[in-house]
Structure formats: C-alpha cells, structure tokens
Design a protein around this motif. Structure first.
Motif, PDB file in Angstrom:
ATOM      1  N   ILE A 188       0.840  -1.197   0.000  1.00 43.24           N
ATOM      2  CA  ILE A 188       0.000   0.000   0.000  1.00 43.24           C
ATOM      3  C   ILE A 188       0.878   1.251   0.000  1.00 43.24           C
ATOM      4  N   ARG A 189       1.882   1.235   0.852  1.00 39.48           N
ATOM      5  CA  ARG A 189       2.786   2.395   0.898  1.00 39.48           C
ATOM      6  C   ARG A 189       3.519   2.568  -0.426  1.00 39.48           C
ATOM      7  N   PHE A 190       3.880   1.429  -1.014  1.00 36.82           N
ATOM      8  CA  PHE A 190       4.540   1.464  -2.319  1.00 36.82           C
ATOM      9  C   PHE A 190       3.613   2.054  -3.389  1.00 36.82           C
ATOM     10  N   TYR A 191       2.343   1.667  -3.375  1.00 36.44           N
ATOM     11  CA  TYR A 191       1.385   2.206  -4.342  1.00 36.44           C
ATOM     12  C   TYR A 191       1.229   3.721  -4.159  1.00 36.44           C
ATOM     13  N   GLU A 192       1.278   4.147  -2.922  1.00 34.26           N
ATOM     14  CA  GLU A 192       1.207   5.596  -2.672  1.00 34.26           C
ATOM     15  C   GLU A 192       2.426   6.274  -3.291  1.00 34.26           C
ATOM     16  N   GLN A 193       3.562   5.665  -3.073  1.00 37.76           N
ATOM     17  CA  GLN A 193       4.827   6.225  -3.550  1.00 37.76           C
ATOM     18  C   GLN A 193       4.858   6.378  -5.067  1.00 37.76           C
ATOM     19  N   ILE A 194       4.311   5.392  -5.783  1.00 40.70           N
ATOM     20  CA  ILE A 194       4.335   5.470  -7.243  1.00 40.70           C
ATOM     21  C   ILE A 194       3.086   6.166  -7.784  1.00 40.70           C
TER      22      ILE A 194
END
Lengths: 138, 138
Positions: free
Chosen positions: A19-25
């Motif tokens: 989820i944090r990764f999806y936010e980041q990208i």
DNA sequence: GATAGGACCTCTAGCCACTAGAGGATCAAG
DNA sequence: CTTGATCCTCTAGTGGCTAGAGGTCCTATC
C-alpha cells in the motif's frame, strides 16, 4: 471509516508495504494523517485499492491501471481506451494459456517417462537436454 | 569448436549479456580466454546452455536449474529430486493455467459487456470495481 | 603493415513490482 | 503507566535479466 493502514490492508488483501509502495508510485493518493503522522483511509480508498488489486490479479500492468483509474475518474470520456487495453490483454492471456498448456504436456511426459531410477536413465534430465535443438519460438 | 560468445549466443538463442550474467551467477563455468581476454567456448558449453535455456522456457527457476545441473553431473545419483522438482513445477503450472482461464472468461465478459459508449456505461471499469469483494484465493 | 568496423571487454545502473529489515514513534487496552 | 501491537521512514534486496558508457580486440581488406 477512519481506517489505519493495517485495516485497509485487511479489507483489500493488499499488504501494508505494498500500500505504501502504491502511494509512492502515485497509484493511491496521499491520505490524511493523524497528529502522530499515521495514515487514515476512507471508503474511497478501499474501493480504489480493491480495483487496483483486482486489476493486478487479472495481470494488468501498473501503467494500464493508471490509465484505467484516470478514465474511471472522467465518466464522460469514451471507453474506447479501456476496451483496447482489455482486448490487448486478452490476446496476451490467450497466448500465455497456450504456452503453459504446451509446457504442461511436456512436463507431464517428462515425469511419466522418468524411470524413478538413476539419473543416467532419467527422462527429466534427458528431456531438458534433448530439446537443445528447438530454438525459441518468439 | 573454439567459439566466441557471439557464436555461442547464436547457437543457443541466448543473448550475449545473458550468457555473461549466467557466468556471473555461476550457472555457467568461467571459460578459458584468448590472450586478448575474450571468452572461448566448446561443445560442452553449447549443451549446458541449451539445457539451461530449455529449462528456463519451461519456467524452471534458476535455483531449480542449478539443482538439475548438479544432478546431471552425477549419473549414479537417484533422480528422485529431479522428479519432485518437475512435479512441483507441474502443480504450479496447472494452478496458473486455471487462474488464467478464469481471468480469460472474466475479460471476455468485460469486453462483451462494454457498450462501446462512454465510461459511465462501460462494464470494463465496473467489472474491475465490482469484484472488490472477491479476496485473494492464495 | 595500416585501417576500418564489428565483436568483444568491464562496469554500473535500470527495469518491474514488490519485500525485508533496521530503528524508532504512536496508539489502544488493561 | 505500561505493554505490545501497529505504525513510521529509510535503505537495500529480490529475480532475471537489459541497457549503456567507454574502451579493447580481431579479422578482412587495401
């Protein structure tokens, strides 16, 4: 409906770091934070993330998903693009199924022919070596 | 039979950088070099690399291939391990085929239901969102 | 023997879509 | 007020390559 990231994770079956990764990208918008700097999510994010997860399970790439999400945000747009993304994807899936089915046949044959004895009689090793002549088909 | 890397590449349909990469990760032994430091290969390497390529095409992971290569090097060993590597792989492939077949059905339905009009009528976006309740099955 | 240009060399960094781990802060229950 | 689960950021690693920079070598032709 003021969900911490772990609860969002549970409701969407998407892991917390993802989820944090999806936010980041940029697939998920940056959510509001608590005073202690923790993310809080609402219903919209649950839906959006479920959409993303489902599209990923269907094998869509992140860039495709970005396009799909952008389209769904402007309902007056034509769905021609969505249609062609899906169509391209269908072709690709059919190709993968065909190729996996061929591999399955070959593997099954390899396993069946394995004498369960020693390597020198084993068809698995041999089958892998045998096909040294069948060059790539793409 | 004193092949430069490009010729090995041609004979095995494995790209030159990939061959060097395989050497780096220990899938291929370090070959002798010319005085000018260029790699030279023989028949054994052609065979080994073809084995590797074929196994990769069948979807075996590099670690599996390492095991298979090690086994093929001692022909008196039992082929039990080779058999179980192949069996595990078969199970995985069957799983993927089943999942892709399901996805194909869903994509086909999505495309069929797309009214070719505007997003607000388009089943593709909707279908992706709809399934927000079907949590992962693995 | 000179030269051209293709093939070769090493090295680093990038790709995708995450995943893992360190080291620390915050939250909710008891 | 303490415990311990959850959260935070940050960096680095995964697999299996692929791309590019900047340079060297090999071989055919003149």
């Amino acid at each position: 409906m003021n969900l911490p990231i772990g609860e969002l994770s549970r409701r969407t079956a998407v892991k917390v770091p993802t989820i944090r990764f999806y936010e980041q990208i940029g697939l998920l918008p940056k959510p509001p934070r608590t005073e202690g700097n923790q993310r809080r999510y609402g219903k919209a994010e649950v839906d959006r993330l479920n959409f993303i997860r489902h599209a990923r399970e269907l094998g869509f790439e992140v860039d495709d998903i970005r396009d799909l999400l952008a389209m769904s945000a402007e309902p007056q747009a034509s769905c021609h693009t969505a249609d062609s993304i899906a169509r391209n994807h269908l072709v690709e899936i059919e190709r993968r199924i065909a190729s996996l089915t061929a591999l399955k046949g070959e593997l099954t044959r390899m396993i069946d022919e394995c004498g369960h004895g020693h390597i020198c009689d084993c068809r698995i090793i041999e089958a892998l070596a045998d096909h040294s002549q069948c060059y790539g088909d793409h």
